[in-house]
Design an enzyme around this catalytic site. Structure first.
Site, PDB file in Angstrom:
ATOM      1  N   PRO A  87     117.464  92.476 114.765  1.00 15.01           N
ATOM      2  CA  PRO A  87     117.427  91.043 115.105  1.00 15.01           C
ATOM      3  C   PRO A  87     118.665  90.616 115.907  1.00 15.01           C
ATOM      4  O   PRO A  87     118.658  89.557 116.525  1.00 15.01           O
ATOM      5  CB  PRO A  87     117.412  90.347 113.735  1.00 15.01           C
ATOM      6  N   GLU A 114     119.844  96.362 105.069  1.00 13.57           N
ATOM      7  CA  GLU A 114     120.659  95.391 105.802  1.00 13.57           C
ATOM      8  C   GLU A 114     121.075  95.924 107.169  1.00 13.57           C
ATOM      9  O   GLU A 114     121.752  95.234 107.921  1.00 13.57           O
ATOM     10  CB  GLU A 114     121.884  94.988 104.983  1.00 13.57           C
ATOM     11  N   ARG A 152     100.622 100.459 127.118  1.00 13.37           N
ATOM     12  CA  ARG A 152      99.480  99.906 127.850  1.00 13.37           C
ATOM     13  C   ARG A 152      99.761  99.735 129.340  1.00 13.37           C
ATOM     14  O   ARG A 152      98.844  99.540 130.131  1.00 13.37           O
ATOM     15  CB  ARG A 152      98.998  98.606 127.212  1.00 13.37           C
ATOM     16  N   ASP A 167      96.939  90.710 133.171  1.00 14.08           N
ATOM     17  CA  ASP A 167      97.349  90.182 131.872  1.00 14.08           C
ATOM     18  C   ASP A 167      98.224  88.953 131.964  1.00 14.08           C
ATOM     19  O   ASP A 167      98.932  88.736 132.930  1.00 14.08           O
ATOM     20  CB  ASP A 167      98.143  91.236 131.093  1.00 14.08           C
TER      21      ASP A 167
HETATM   22 CL1  6GU Z   1     113.996  94.535 116.106  1.00 11.44          CL
HETATM   23  N1  6GU Z   1     114.162  94.136 113.503  1.00 11.44           N
HETATM   24  C1  6GU Z   1     114.048  93.374 112.398  1.00 11.44           C
HETATM   25  N2  6GU Z   1     114.349  93.896 111.209  1.00 11.44           N
HETATM   26  N3  6GU Z   1     113.643  92.116 112.432  1.00 11.44           N
HETATM   27  C2  6GU Z   1     113.341  91.623 113.631  1.00 11.44           C
HETATM   28  C3  6GU Z   1     113.422  92.356 114.818  1.00 11.44           C
HETATM   29  C4  6GU Z   1     113.856  93.636 114.713  1.00 11.44           C
HETATM   30  N4  6GU Z   1     113.080  91.577 115.833  1.00 11.44           N
HETATM   31  C5  6GU Z   1     112.774  90.405 115.290  1.00 11.44           C
HETATM   32  N5  6GU Z   1     112.930  90.418 113.978  1.00 11.44           N
END
Ligand code: 6GU
Length: 253
Positions: A87, A114, A152, A167
């Site tokens: 994230p 984590e 794809r 698309d």
């Molecule tokens: Cl790449 N990993 C995690 N754990 N949560 C996420 C993500 C990645 N992208 C958005 N949320």
């Protein structure tokens, strides 16, 4: 294209065997190789996590098994960059998928718990990507999102009927609405123009719908895109005819 994924949950990737990605894998358009850090543990309990320095809830992925799994993947795919799903990464989008589809391969590193030790990121990770602003329990679903988006686009992945060129996002706009039989469904008719056989009128209607929906739902996409003369006129007409209709003002972000 070659994909290597380092993951504690290789069984999740069975999902890639369905649909477009499954067909591409069976055809050899893409190859998927899975590397499980648990296979590279050396203790009796096959430990893959450890407590974080500084304390706090949760666990961190243990360095050594992860590093060994990653080293095996790198030896098997020496041309591939290591992509960490987190994230904390930059936001993945269609342009990144297009760029990745030009590569020989990528090694996707899916973290759990984590996260992974920052020193492993420093030594061994080339790029970090996130798929959006929400928290997943691990990088696996994010890795599969990227796999699907990239596979794809590979030559030979889509059948003749499908085509990535048509698309959503390939032209920077949302897709126009689609209809199939029956002609009338619970009192709602298919737009007459789509049954007219007038290909030019259909093209213009679809372009107008795509522009109008993008204006309503994702105005920030329009702000980034240059409009042709025709597109400006079609959008202007859409805005005029949709004024005062429920759900017809652009949403606030
Ligand atoms: Cl790449 N990993 C995690 N754990 N949560 C996420 C993500 C990645 N992208 C958005 N949320």
């Amino acid at each position: 294209m070659r994909f290597d994924v380092v993951t504690l949950f290789p069984e999740m990737f069975r999902a890639m065997e369905s649909g477009v990605t499954g067909r591409a894998l069976r055809k050899g358009v893409a190859e998927l190789h899975l590397w499980n850090p648990r296979d590279y543990t050396e203790d009796l309990h096959r430990t893959v996590d450890d407590r974080p320095y500084g304390g706090g809830p949760g666990m961190v992925m243990k360095v050594e098994p992860l590093k060994r799994a990653l080293e095996r993947a790198r030896a098997a795919a020496p041309a591939s960059r290591v992509v960490h799903l987190t994230p904390q990464g930059r936001r993945f989008h269609q342009g990144v998928a297009r760029e990745m589809a030009q590569r020989e391969g990528v090694i996707l590193l899916a973290g759990r718990y984590e996260g992974i030790d920052e020193r492993l990121v420093e030594c061994c990770v080339d790029e970090e990507w996130s798929i959006g602003d929400y928290v997943l329990s691990g990088g696996e679903l994010a890795a599969m999102v990227i796999l699907d988006a990239v596979i794809r686009l590979l030559p030979g992945a889509l059948g003749h009927e499908e085509s990535a060129a048509q698309d959503s996002y390939m032209n920077g706009l949302l897709d126009f609405p689609q209809y199939t039989r029956p002609e009338e469904l619970e009192g709602r008719r298919v737009p007459e123009v789509l049954r007219s056989g007038d290909h030019e009128a259909i093209r213009r209607w679809r372009l107008q719908q795509a522009l109008g929906r993008t204006w309503l739902r994702r105005p920030e996409l329009l702000a980034r895109r240059r409009l042709s003369e025709e597109e400006r006129e079609l959008l202007e007409e859409y805005i005029q005819t949709h004024q005062g209709v429920a759900g017809s003002t652009p949403r606030e972000e």
